[in-house]
Design an enzyme around this catalytic site. Sequence first.
Site, PDB file in Angstrom:
ATOM      1  N   PRO A   2       0.831  -1.208   0.000  1.00  0.00           N
ATOM      2  CA  PRO A   2       0.000   0.000   0.000  1.00  0.00           C
ATOM      3  C   PRO A   2       0.868   1.261   0.000  1.00  0.00           C
ATOM      4  O   PRO A   2       1.809   1.357   0.781  1.00  0.00           O
ATOM      5  CB  PRO A   2      -0.813  -0.106   1.290  1.00  0.00           C
ATOM      6  CG  PRO A   2      -0.117  -1.108   2.127  1.00  0.00           C
ATOM      7  CD  PRO A   2       0.682  -1.984   1.226  1.00  0.00           C
ATOM      8  N   GLU A   3       0.567   2.171  -0.882  1.00  0.00           N
ATOM      9  CA  GLU A   3       1.280   3.441  -0.918  1.00  0.00           C
ATOM     10  C   GLU A   3       0.358   4.542  -0.380  1.00  0.00           C
ATOM     11  O   GLU A   3      -0.784   4.270  -0.001  1.00  0.00           O
ATOM     12  CB  GLU A   3       1.748   3.730  -2.340  1.00  0.00           C
ATOM     13  CG  GLU A   3       2.738   2.654  -2.827  1.00  0.00           C
ATOM     14  CD  GLU A   3       3.948   3.231  -3.530  1.00  0.00           C
ATOM     15  OE1 GLU A   3       4.333   4.369  -3.231  1.00  0.00           O
ATOM     16  OE2 GLU A   3       4.497   2.525  -4.388  1.00  0.00           O
ATOM     17  N   HIS A  90      -4.826 -14.478   9.215  1.00  0.00           N
ATOM     18  CA  HIS A  90      -4.078 -13.213   9.267  1.00  0.00           C
ATOM     19  C   HIS A  90      -4.905 -12.021   9.753  1.00  0.00           C
ATOM     20  O   HIS A  90      -4.480 -10.891   9.620  1.00  0.00           O
ATOM     21  CB  HIS A  90      -3.446 -12.869   7.905  1.00  0.00           C
ATOM     22  CG  HIS A  90      -2.674 -13.986   7.293  1.00  0.00           C
ATOM     23  ND1 HIS A  90      -1.593 -14.565   7.925  1.00  0.00           N
ATOM     24  CD2 HIS A  90      -2.827 -14.632   6.112  1.00  0.00           C
ATOM     25  CE1 HIS A  90      -1.116 -15.534   7.148  1.00  0.00           C
ATOM     26  NE2 HIS A  90      -1.836 -15.600   6.049  1.00  0.00           N
ATOM     27  N   ARG A 109       1.976 -10.602   5.988  1.00  0.00           N
ATOM     28  CA  ARG A 109       3.431 -10.527   6.178  1.00  0.00           C
ATOM     29  C   ARG A 109       3.834  -9.884   7.503  1.00  0.00           C
ATOM     30  O   ARG A 109       5.004  -9.915   7.880  1.00  0.00           O
ATOM     31  CB  ARG A 109       4.076  -9.806   4.993  1.00  0.00           C
ATOM     32  CG  ARG A 109       3.843 -10.593   3.695  1.00  0.00           C
ATOM     33  CD  ARG A 109       4.576  -9.996   2.526  1.00  0.00           C
ATOM     34  NE  ARG A 109       6.022 -10.073   2.683  1.00  0.00           N
ATOM     35  CZ  ARG A 109       6.884  -9.561   1.805  1.00  0.00           C
ATOM     36  NH1 ARG A 109       6.445  -8.944   0.733  1.00  0.00           N
ATOM     37  NH2 ARG A 109       8.177  -9.676   2.014  1.00  0.00           N
ATOM     38  N   ARG A 151      23.401  17.763  -3.860  1.00  0.00           N
ATOM     39  CA  ARG A 151      23.179  16.335  -3.623  1.00  0.00           C
ATOM     40  C   ARG A 151      23.496  15.542  -4.890  1.00  0.00           C
ATOM     41  O   ARG A 151      22.992  15.849  -5.958  1.00  0.00           O
ATOM     42  CB  ARG A 151      21.717  16.081  -3.205  1.00  0.00           C
ATOM     43  CG  ARG A 151      21.300  16.778  -1.911  1.00  0.00           C
ATOM     44  CD  ARG A 151      21.872  16.097  -0.690  1.00  0.00           C
ATOM     45  NE  ARG A 151      21.411  14.725  -0.559  1.00  0.00           N
ATOM     46  CZ  ARG A 151      20.375  14.366   0.209  1.00  0.00           C
ATOM     47  NH1 ARG A 151      19.701  15.255   0.895  1.00  0.00           N
ATOM     48  NH2 ARG A 151      20.037  13.092   0.284  1.00  0.00           N
TER      49      ARG A 151
END
Length: 270
Positions: A2-3, A90, A109, A151
Site C-alpha cells: 500500500p502506498e 491473518h 506478512r 546532492r
Amino acid sequence: MPELPEVEVCRLGISPHVLNNKVSKVVVRNAKLRWPIPTDVQTLIGQTVKSIDRRSKYLLLRFDSGTLLMHLGMSGTIRVIDKSTPVIKHDHFDLQFINGTTLRLNDPRRFGAVLWLDNHQDELGLLSKLGPEPLGDDFCYGYLFEKAKNRKVPIKTFLMNNHIIVGVGNIYANEALFQAGILPTTKAGAINESRFNKLTDIIKQVLRSAIEQGGTTLKDFTQTDGKPGYFAQSLLVYGRAGKECITCRATLLEIRQANRSSVYCPNCQQ
Ligand SMILES: [Zn+2]
C-alpha cells in the site's frame, strides 16, 4: 505494497464508520507485528474516536487520552465489518465499537503496526523526522530545489527519501519522473529550479488522481466476504518495462536503483 493513495483512501473509507463511535472491545489475536502490539491498547475501551488523520502512511485515530497509530506495512488491509463476521487467516487485530462496527486489520506478512501513543507522545520518533506531505502546502515551489542543492544522489532515490518528502513510493516516483521527463538516474543537485517546480506539480497530480481512482472502490472497505485489494490504476511506466512508451513508442527500459525497479523511456526522459 500500500502506498500513500491507498492509505488515504482507507482513511476516507473508514472515517464515516468509526468517527464519534465508542470502542467496546479490543481484540489482539497476534501481537507480533513489526513492533509488538502493546497491552495498553486496552485503555481504548470506552473512548470515542475524535478524528482520523494520516501522516505519511500512518493512520492516526485520535482519542482523548492518546493516538492509535496503524500502519499497513507490506501487505496490510483494514476492513469495516460487523463484529460477528467470521475471522479469516491473518486477521490480527480488531477494534470493536458499541454499535457492532469493527475495524479489522489483516496482514499476512506482519510488517504493519498497531501502536498506542499515550497522551499523543510519539516516543519511537516515527512521525517527528518525516518530511512534508506531498499534498500539503509545505511541499511548494522551491522546496525540492533547495533540498537537492549539492546532492549527488539519483533523483529517484532522493524522491523516495521520507526525510525529504513522504509518500512518494516506488510506483509514484517512476510515474512522476516519466511525466516530468526526468531520467531517474539524474543527480538530484543537477536539476534546475523550473524542472523541480514542474516535478512538484506532477507529484501532486499523480497522487491526487490515484486517490480519486481509489475513491471509486470505497465500497470494498465494507466487504465481508474477503479483504479489499489495493486498487488497480492506469500506470504509464511502472510495470511496463519492455513495452512501448505511450508518448514516443520507444521501448521502456528497466534498471535497479537502491534495490528497486526503475522503468523509464530513454527518449522522453533526459
Ligand atoms: Zn517516450
